[in-house]
Design a protein around this motif. Structure first.
Motif, PDB file in Angstrom:
ATOM      1  N   CYS A 125       1.890   2.748  -3.304  1.00 17.36           N
ATOM      2  CA  CYS A 125       1.050   3.499  -4.059  1.00 17.36           C
ATOM      3  C   CYS A 125       1.078   4.994  -4.024  1.00 17.36           C
ATOM      4  O   CYS A 125       1.467   5.519  -2.923  1.00 17.36           O
ATOM      5  N   ASN A 126       0.427   5.570  -5.078  1.00 14.89           N
ATOM      6  CA  ASN A 126       0.134   7.023  -4.983  1.00 14.89           C
ATOM      7  C   ASN A 126      -1.157   7.288  -4.125  1.00 14.89           C
ATOM      8  O   ASN A 126      -1.785   6.413  -4.122  1.00 14.89           O
ATOM      9  N   SER A 162      -5.683   0.224   3.523  1.00 15.55           N
ATOM     10  CA  SER A 162      -5.928   1.115   2.609  1.00 15.55           C
ATOM     11  C   SER A 162      -6.435   2.492   3.125  1.00 15.55           C
ATOM     12  O   SER A 162      -5.765   3.551   2.769  1.00 15.55           O
ATOM     13  N   ALA A 181       0.726  -1.146   0.025  1.00 11.11           N
ATOM     14  CA  ALA A 181      -0.115  -0.074   0.026  1.00 11.11           C
ATOM     15  C   ALA A 181       0.892   1.059   0.093  1.00 11.11           C
ATOM     16  O   ALA A 181       0.425   2.169  -0.707  1.00 11.11           O
ATOM     17  N   ILE A 222      -5.311   5.323   0.411  1.00 15.55           N
ATOM     18  CA  ILE A 222      -5.640   5.046  -0.708  1.00 15.55           C
ATOM     19  C   ILE A 222      -6.996   4.607  -0.950  1.00 15.55           C
ATOM     20  O   ILE A 222      -7.676   4.059   0.019  1.00 15.55           O
ATOM     21  N   SER A 245      -2.068  -3.697 -13.412  1.00 18.34           N
ATOM     22  CA  SER A 245      -2.308  -3.752 -11.840  1.00 18.34           C
ATOM     23  C   SER A 245      -1.429  -4.953 -11.431  1.00 18.34           C
ATOM     24  O   SER A 245      -1.083  -5.809 -12.132  1.00 18.34           O
ATOM     25  N   LYS A 255      -4.520   0.033  -8.686  1.00 20.61           N
ATOM     26  CA  LYS A 255      -3.207  -0.209  -8.854  1.00 20.61           C
ATOM     27  C   LYS A 255      -2.612  -1.749  -8.201  1.00 20.61           C
ATOM     28  O   LYS A 255      -1.766  -2.029  -8.553  1.00 20.61           O
ATOM     29  N   ILE A 256      -3.326  -2.073  -7.186  1.00 15.16           N
ATOM     30  CA  ILE A 256      -3.373  -3.284  -6.793  1.00 15.16           C
ATOM     31  C   ILE A 256      -4.753  -4.009  -6.502  1.00 15.16           C
ATOM     32  O   ILE A 256      -5.718  -3.338  -6.404  1.00 15.16           O
ATOM     33  N   ASP A 309      -4.382   6.502  -5.838  1.00 15.43           N
ATOM     34  CA  ASP A 309      -4.578   5.240  -6.611  1.00 15.43           C
ATOM     35  C   ASP A 309      -5.777   4.446  -5.592  1.00 15.43           C
ATOM     36  O   ASP A 309      -6.267   4.670  -4.449  1.00 15.43           O
ATOM     37  N   THR A 310      -6.060   3.366  -6.185  1.00 18.22           N
ATOM     38  CA  THR A 310      -7.167   2.498  -5.783  1.00 18.22           C
ATOM     39  C   THR A 310      -6.733   1.079  -5.634  1.00 18.22           C
ATOM     40  O   THR A 310      -5.895   0.354  -6.442  1.00 18.22           O
ATOM     41  N   VAL A 311      -7.009   0.389  -4.575  1.00 22.32           N
ATOM     42  CA  VAL A 311      -6.855  -1.142  -4.322  1.00 22.32           C
ATOM     43  C   VAL A 311      -8.140  -1.828  -4.417  1.00 22.32           C
ATOM     44  O   VAL A 311      -8.990  -1.145  -3.886  1.00 22.32           O
TER      45      VAL A 311
END
Ligand SMILES: *Cc1c(COP(=O)(O)O)cnc(C)c1O
Length: 356
Positions: A99-100, A119, A96, A124, A182, A152-153, A103-105
């Protein structure tokens, strides 16, 4: 107003803390721990091994010896990289952190709650895509969400916690193949109890990594998890890992204890057969609906689940109450224990429903 309430980020104030109930004196079937202690004949050797530990020194920074032990235990090829975490929870957090902010997980629901909680901490976005009525991946909806949110993940627990099933391989491959931008993280915390694994698939997909842990195979107290992936991926992610995150006692203990491959495999085989025993006996109690499991726990639906949970607790058996969670109405989760513990659980459940 207290200092902390004016100081703290609002979104952290809104998070409810991860609850761990007091289990003293209880038959503990709530947390997917192994019921098997260290075998007596190992204890003196283990203690002798600990004698040489230098606690005045920092731990080995890369824990290379431990990495080798894990490769041997889990059959991880030399051309894959390994990143060690203080539990796999730490590795979820590390991913996590990579990530920026915007971004979305993405994960599926219901699944492991830490994907969502971490998250939130790390600011995020989190998107949970609902599983279908059998807790299988709804592939149409999932692919549509991937397309829409460009995550992103993508975290997928395989087998899934808390439902216990392993999702369709075809669906997972479809997701990895479609979501090429991803990082797909297959969380194989329960690999020891499952029929299939995606370990070898790392060869075919540059965007795939695996998480594993020793927590569910007998060593929850060590706090040791691992991420397995392509070497270049692991090399970059390793920059985010705090130095010395695996303490010396964990490294040394794991090095010694994880050599006992036969013992670990034997215990896993016992749990798999106890899972069948538990499931058969639960199915024989007409009130329960028992979900299939490839893990060391069983999810089941029970009428008056809340009452059953309390009745079990009053009789010294602690399981996990999920009945208030979304999509898990009247559901409880029991960890597979020893034959004696499983019998105790079955007897208390029968007693609750007035059966013999
Ligand atoms: C238990 C569990 C973990 C956490 O493992 P630790 O190594 O103990 O942090 C991670 N993922 C899933 C799906 C789990 O069930």
């Amino acid at each position: 107003m207290s200092f902390i309430s004016s100081w703290l980020r609002d979104d952290i104030k809104d998070i409810s803390a991860y609850q761990v109930p007091d289990a003293q004196g209880m038959t503990k079937l709530d947390a997917m721990e192994s019921p098997f202690p260290l075998p007596d004949n190992l204890i003196s050797q283990y203690l002798a091994y600990l004698t040489n530990v230098e606690l005045n020194r920092y731990p080995a920074p890369k824990a290379l010896e431990l990495q080798k032990t894990l490769r041997d235990l889990m059959g991880i090829p030399d051309h894959f990289g390994i990143l060690l975490g203080n539990g796999s929870d730490e590795l979820i957090q590390l991913l996590a952190l990579a990530c920026n902010t915007g971004d979305t997980v993405l994960s599926v629901e219901p699944s492991f709650v830490m994907y969502d909680i971490i998250s939130k901490f790390t600011r995020i976005n989190y998107k949970g895509v609902e599983l279908d009525e059998k807790y299988e991946i709804d592939i149409e909806t999932t692919l549509a969400s991937i397309n829409k949110y460009n995550p992103k993940i993508i975290f997928i627990a395989y087998p899934n916690n808390p439902t216990g099933n392993a999702f369709s391989r075809e669906h997972i491959v479809n997701i990895i193949d479609t979501a090429k931008d991803s990082l797909v993280v297959l969380d194989e915390a329960y690999y020891a109890y499952a029929e299939d694994s995606f370990l070898q698939d790392i060869n075919n997909f540059p965007n795939l990594v695996l998480l594993r842990t020793v927590s569910k195979i007998g060593f929850a107290g060590l706090r040791l998890g691992l991420l397995i992936g392509n070497k270049d991926t692991v090399e970059q992610l390793d920059k985010i890992r705090l130095p010395y995150n695996i303490n010396t006692l964990t490294q040394v203990s794991a090095n010694f204890l994880l050599q006992e491959k036969d013992e670990i495999n034997k215990n896993a085989t016992t749990i798999i057969s106890e899972r069948a025993y538990l499931s058969d006996n639960m199915n024989a109690i007409g009130e329960l609906f028992v979900y299939p499991s490839q893990a060391n726990f069983i999810l089941f639906k029970a009428p008056k689940a809340e009452g059953l949970f309390e009745h079990l607790k009053d009789n010294g058996v602690l399981i996990k109450n999920l009945s208030k969670s979304n999509r898990l109405t009247n559901c409880l989760r029991v960890t597979v224990g020893t034959r004696e513990q499983n019998k105790q659980f079955i007897d208390v459940v029968k007693n609750y429903y007035g059966r013999q």
